[in-house]
Scaffold this motif. Structure first.
Motif, PDB file in Angstrom:
ATOM      1  N   LYS A   1     -10.865   6.243  -2.657  1.00 55.97           N
ATOM      2  CA  LYS A   1     -10.420   6.022  -4.039  1.00 55.97           C
ATOM      3  C   LYS A   1     -10.953   7.128  -4.939  1.00 55.97           C
ATOM      4  O   LYS A   1     -12.117   7.501  -4.870  1.00 55.97           O
ATOM      5  N   GLY A   2     -10.069   7.658  -5.774  1.00 50.73           N
ATOM      6  CA  GLY A   2     -10.456   8.736  -6.674  1.00 50.73           C
ATOM      7  C   GLY A   2     -10.389  10.111  -6.049  1.00 50.73           C
ATOM      8  O   GLY A   2     -10.483  11.120  -6.747  1.00 50.73           O
ATOM      9  N   ARG A   3     -10.225  10.179  -4.734  1.00 51.45           N
ATOM     10  CA  ARG A   3     -10.126  11.475  -4.043  1.00 51.45           C
ATOM     11  C   ARG A   3      -8.746  11.690  -3.429  1.00 51.45           C
ATOM     12  O   ARG A   3      -8.235  12.812  -3.422  1.00 51.45           O
ATOM     13  N   PHE A   4      -8.140  10.635  -2.911  1.00 51.55           N
ATOM     14  CA  PHE A   4      -6.848  10.723  -2.252  1.00 51.55           C
ATOM     15  C   PHE A   4      -5.779  10.095  -3.134  1.00 51.55           C
ATOM     16  O   PHE A   4      -6.041   9.102  -3.827  1.00 51.55           O
ATOM     17  N   THR A   5      -4.567  10.627  -3.054  1.00 49.73           N
ATOM     18  CA  THR A   5      -3.432  10.075  -3.777  1.00 49.73           C
ATOM     19  C   THR A   5      -2.236  10.007  -2.853  1.00 49.73           C
ATOM     20  O   THR A   5      -1.848  11.012  -2.260  1.00 49.73           O
ATOM     21  N   ILE A   6      -1.670   8.819  -2.739  1.00 49.71           N
ATOM     22  CA  ILE A   6      -0.452   8.644  -1.945  1.00 49.71           C
ATOM     23  C   ILE A   6       0.740   8.610  -2.889  1.00 49.71           C
ATOM     24  O   ILE A   6       0.663   8.056  -3.988  1.00 49.71           O
ATOM     25  N   SER A   7       1.821   9.222  -2.446  1.00 50.09           N
ATOM     26  CA  SER A   7       3.052   9.212  -3.242  1.00 50.09           C
ATOM     27  C   SER A   7       4.231   9.273  -2.291  1.00 50.09           C
ATOM     28  O   SER A   7       4.085   9.619  -1.119  1.00 50.09           O
ATOM     29  N   ARG A   8       5.394   8.937  -2.803  1.00 49.33           N
ATOM     30  CA  ARG A   8       6.597   8.971  -1.984  1.00 49.33           C
ATOM     31  C   ARG A   8       7.752   9.534  -2.785  1.00 49.33           C
ATOM     32  O   ARG A   8       7.785   9.430  -4.027  1.00 49.33           O
ATOM     33  N   ASP A   9       8.687  10.102  -2.069  1.00 53.18           N
ATOM     34  CA  ASP A   9       9.915  10.619  -2.665  1.00 53.18           C
ATOM     35  C   ASP A   9      11.060  10.046  -1.853  1.00 53.18           C
ATOM     36  O   ASP A   9      11.376  10.560  -0.772  1.00 53.18           O
TER      37      ASP A   9
ATOM     38  N   VAL B   1      -6.079   3.912   5.217  1.00 56.01           N
ATOM     39  CA  VAL B   1      -6.461   4.901   4.212  1.00 56.01           C
ATOM     40  C   VAL B   1      -5.784   4.602   2.877  1.00 56.01           C
ATOM     41  O   VAL B   1      -6.440   4.455   1.854  1.00 56.01           O
ATOM     42  N   ALA B   2      -4.462   4.495   2.909  1.00 56.28           N
ATOM     43  CA  ALA B   2      -3.721   4.286   1.671  1.00 56.28           C
ATOM     44  C   ALA B   2      -2.328   3.776   2.001  1.00 56.28           C
ATOM     45  O   ALA B   2      -1.839   3.965   3.120  1.00 56.28           O
ATOM     46  N   ALA B   3      -1.687   3.141   1.022  1.00 56.87           N
ATOM     47  CA  ALA B   3      -0.317   2.679   1.200  1.00 56.87           C
ATOM     48  C   ALA B   3       0.378   2.640  -0.142  1.00 56.87           C
ATOM     49  O   ALA B   3      -0.260   2.558  -1.201  1.00 56.87           O
ATOM     50  N   VAL B   4       1.707   2.684  -0.080  1.00 52.77           N
ATOM     51  CA  VAL B   4       2.518   2.634  -1.289  1.00 52.77           C
ATOM     52  C   VAL B   4       3.690   1.707  -1.036  1.00 52.77           C
ATOM     53  O   VAL B   4       4.285   1.694   0.041  1.00 52.77           O
ATOM     54  N   SER B   5       4.024   0.910  -2.035  1.00 50.88           N
ATOM     55  CA  SER B   5       5.131  -0.015  -1.915  1.00 50.88           C
ATOM     56  C   SER B   5       6.455   0.729  -1.874  1.00 50.88           C
ATOM     57  O   SER B   5       6.520   1.923  -2.172  1.00 50.88           O
TER      58      SER B   5
ATOM     59  N   TYR C   1      -5.667   1.703  -1.775  1.00 47.58           N
ATOM     60  CA  TYR C   1      -6.564   2.673  -1.178  1.00 47.58           C
ATOM     61  C   TYR C   1      -7.783   1.999  -0.567  1.00 47.58           C
ATOM     62  O   TYR C   1      -8.297   1.003  -1.088  1.00 47.58           O
ATOM     63  N   GLU C   2      -8.233   2.579   0.512  1.00 49.34           N
ATOM     64  CA  GLU C   2      -9.516   2.178   1.074  1.00 49.34           C
ATOM     65  C   GLU C   2     -10.606   2.680   0.138  1.00 49.34           C
ATOM     66  O   GLU C   2     -10.461   3.735  -0.491  1.00 49.34           O
ATOM     67  N   ASP C   3     -11.687   1.937   0.046  1.00 51.55           N
ATOM     68  CA  ASP C   3     -12.697   2.242  -0.976  1.00 51.55           C
ATOM     69  C   ASP C   3     -13.243   3.666  -0.889  1.00 51.55           C
ATOM     70  O   ASP C   3     -13.488   4.317  -1.919  1.00 51.55           O
ATOM     71  N   SER C   4     -13.439   4.182   0.308  1.00 46.03           N
ATOM     72  CA  SER C   4     -14.096   5.487   0.446  1.00 46.03           C
ATOM     73  C   SER C   4     -13.225   6.660   0.001  1.00 46.03           C
ATOM     74  O   SER C   4     -13.731   7.766  -0.190  1.00 46.03           O
TER      75      SER C   4
ATOM     76  N   GLN D   1      -2.183  13.396  -0.788  1.00 44.78           N
ATOM     77  CA  GLN D   1      -2.956  14.480  -1.355  1.00 44.78           C
ATOM     78  C   GLN D   1      -4.429  14.120  -1.235  1.00 44.78           C
ATOM     79  O   GLN D   1      -4.868  13.108  -1.783  1.00 44.78           O
ATOM     80  N   MET D   2      -5.159  14.958  -0.522  1.00 45.03           N
ATOM     81  CA  MET D   2      -6.583  14.692  -0.280  1.00 45.03           C
ATOM     82  C   MET D   2      -7.406  15.756  -0.992  1.00 45.03           C
ATOM     83  O   MET D   2      -7.265  16.951  -0.720  1.00 45.03           O
ATOM     84  N   ASN D   3      -8.236  15.336  -1.908  1.00 44.93           N
ATOM     85  CA  ASN D   3      -9.116  16.241  -2.642  1.00 44.93           C
ATOM     86  C   ASN D   3     -10.576  15.877  -2.360  1.00 44.93           C
ATOM     87  O   ASN D   3     -10.863  14.792  -1.852  1.00 44.93           O
TER      88      ASN D   3
END
Length: 125
Positions: A65-73, A48-52, A60-63, A82-84
């Protein structure tokens, strides 16, 4: 390895949002790349998604992109998804995954060595 626990799954309406969280236990959390995968009934697990580990690179996987956001703390040893604009086809069990060391954007689940137990996301139409 790092121990991962996902939370935040549940039932959402199509077009709505949902936020997944993944808490990690491990002294070297900040050196891990983190990802989210999902598996729908009867289908293989997919990226689905990954972050360094620095948070500066996201994938992001193509489907999604623009809807989901991955983040880390890193201070909280947590990663979020975050899935919109959710769609019924987003229904799946979502898994948090971690990979130690260099990460160049691989979409293969075998490249991630630590996994959470998964959290169910169901999107109703």
């Amino acid at each position: 390895q790092v121990h991962l626990v996902e939370t935040g799954g549940g039932l959402a309406q199509a077009g709505g949002p949902l936020r997944l969280s993944c808490a990690a236990a491990g002294r070297t959390f900040s050196t891990y790349a983190l990802g989210w995968f999902r598996q729908a009934p009867g289908k293989e697990r997919e990226f689905v998604a990954a972050v360094s580990w620095t948070g500066s690179n996201t994938y992001y996987e193509d489907s999604v992109k623009g809807r989901f956001t991955i983040s880390r703390d890193n201070a909280k040893s947590a990663v979020y998804l975050q899935m919109n604009s959710l769609k019924p086809e987003d229904t799946a069990i979502y898994y948090c995954a971690a990979r130690e060391g260099v990460y160049s954007g691989s979409f293969y689940s075998m490249d991630f060595g630590s996994w959470g137990q998964g959290t169910q996301v169901t999107v109703s139409s």
